[in-house]
Design a protein around this motif. Structure first.
Motif, PDB file in Angstrom:
ATOM      1  N   SER A   1      77.298 -28.459  26.649  1.00 59.18           N
ATOM      2  CA  SER A   1      77.009 -28.160  25.410  1.00 59.18           C
ATOM      3  C   SER A   1      75.713 -28.893  24.764  1.00 59.18           C
ATOM      4  O   SER A   1      75.135 -28.804  25.755  1.00 59.18           O
ATOM      5  N   ASN A   2      75.236 -28.323  23.718  1.00 59.73           N
ATOM      6  CA  ASN A   2      73.317 -28.131  23.346  1.00 59.73           C
ATOM      7  C   ASN A   2      74.226 -30.145  22.934  1.00 59.73           C
ATOM      8  O   ASN A   2      74.709 -30.477  21.989  1.00 59.73           O
TER       9      ASN A   2
ATOM     10  N   ASN B   1      66.693 -21.225  28.704  1.00 61.88           N
ATOM     11  CA  ASN B   1      67.384 -20.152  28.682  1.00 61.88           C
ATOM     12  C   ASN B   1      68.900 -21.436  28.618  1.00 61.88           C
ATOM     13  O   ASN B   1      69.675 -20.149  28.846  1.00 61.88           O
ATOM     14  N   CYS B   2      69.134 -22.197  28.671  1.00 59.16           N
ATOM     15  CA  CYS B   2      70.290 -23.178  28.853  1.00 59.16           C
ATOM     16  C   CYS B   2      70.749 -23.785  27.405  1.00 59.16           C
ATOM     17  O   CYS B   2      72.424 -24.040  26.954  1.00 59.16           O
ATOM     18  N   ARG B   3      70.378 -23.442  26.289  1.00 58.57           N
ATOM     19  CA  ARG B   3      70.692 -23.716  25.208  1.00 58.57           C
ATOM     20  C   ARG B   3      71.241 -22.871  24.168  1.00 58.57           C
ATOM     21  O   ARG B   3      70.985 -21.508  23.854  1.00 58.57           O
ATOM     22  N   LYS B   4      72.622 -22.954  24.039  1.00 62.20           N
ATOM     23  CA  LYS B   4      73.673 -21.830  23.510  1.00 62.20           C
ATOM     24  C   LYS B   4      72.739 -21.254  22.094  1.00 62.20           C
ATOM     25  O   LYS B   4      72.919 -22.642  21.518  1.00 62.20           O
ATOM     26  N   PRO B   5      73.191 -20.218  21.699  1.00 65.49           N
ATOM     27  CA  PRO B   5      73.550 -18.972  22.249  1.00 65.49           C
ATOM     28  C   PRO B   5      73.786 -18.576  23.683  1.00 65.49           C
ATOM     29  O   PRO B   5      74.063 -17.465  24.221  1.00 65.49           O
ATOM     30  N   ASP B   6      71.918 -18.971  24.187  1.00 69.14           N
ATOM     31  CA  ASP B   6      71.591 -18.240  25.894  1.00 69.14           C
ATOM     32  C   ASP B   6      73.129 -19.070  26.616  1.00 69.14           C
ATOM     33  O   ASP B   6      73.370 -19.555  26.284  1.00 69.14           O
ATOM     34  N   ILE B   7      72.465 -18.112  27.472  1.00 72.54           N
ATOM     35  CA  ILE B   7      73.438 -18.119  28.912  1.00 72.54           C
ATOM     36  C   ILE B   7      73.524 -19.511  29.433  1.00 72.54           C
ATOM     37  O   ILE B   7      74.637 -19.162  30.929  1.00 72.54           O
TER      38      ILE B   7
END
Length: 195
Positions: A52-53, A111-117
């Motif tokens: 979840s962002n 790099n954790c904020r979606k859409p990053d994986i």
């Protein structure tokens, strides 16, 4: 060692009723039949992990500790109905700086904020997950793009934003009215329609 399969879930608008950014535990309310859907996952061969962002922290609407209190309430509401989450991963960051009152510590590109994986990668490593046999269910095009970026099957639910964010031009593998229907698509007979 055999790899695990996972059904990744978005939180707001997928498991709980979409109310914009939730900054207090008491504002969290489960979507109808969401607990039943998660219980079905619990009884299957799939892990159930939330990704979840949560820019509420970067926007200084609540602290990281308060965010985890909100997630604790989510766990409690699910447990009261006999369901549980294997884990919860959150991204508290937001890339856009320069707003009054923001928490600059969390106003970063990550790099954790979606859409990053990043969150999916952390879960994959922690639980030895085979992403090619996993799914992501969410209410936004961001969730669908995340699944595409990870080579997972994607299901868009019509609750919450229902894909109306239109941030990414993406086509989910399946569309379901809600989380319960989405989980039934995965665990029941093979999905009968494709979009």
């Amino acid at each position: 060692m055999e790899k695990n399969k996972c059904i990744f879930l978005d939180r707001d608008g997928t498991i709980n009723v979409y109310k914009g950014l939730i900054s207090r535990p008491e504002d969290l309310e489960l979507e109808k039949n969401a607990a039943e859907a998660i219980k079905m996952i619990n009884e299957s061969e799939y892990l159930c992990i939330v990704v979840s962002n949560q820019p509420v922290v970067a926007k200084n609407l609540c602290s990281l500790e308060e965010l985890w209190r909100i997630n604790d309430r989510l766990r409690k509401l699910l447990e009261e109905k006999g369901a549980y989450l294997d884990d919860i991963f959150v991204c508290p960051h937001h890339p856009d700086k320069g707003y009054p009152g923001e928490n600059t510590e969390f106003k970063i590109r990550c790099n954790c904020r979606k859409p990053d994986i990043g969150m999916i990668e952390m879960a994959r490593q922690k639980y030895n997950i085979d992403l090619s046999k996993s799914y992501i269910i969410g209410d936004s095009t961001i969730d669908i793009q995340t699944g595409i970026n990870c080579n997972m099957k994607t299901i868009l639910v019509k609750t919450g934003l229902g894909g109306s964010d239109k941030i990414y031009r993406v086509c989910p593998d399946y569309i379901a009215n809600n989380l319960y229907e989405a989980v039934n698509l995965i665990l029941g007979d093979k999905p009968k329609w494709n979009y």
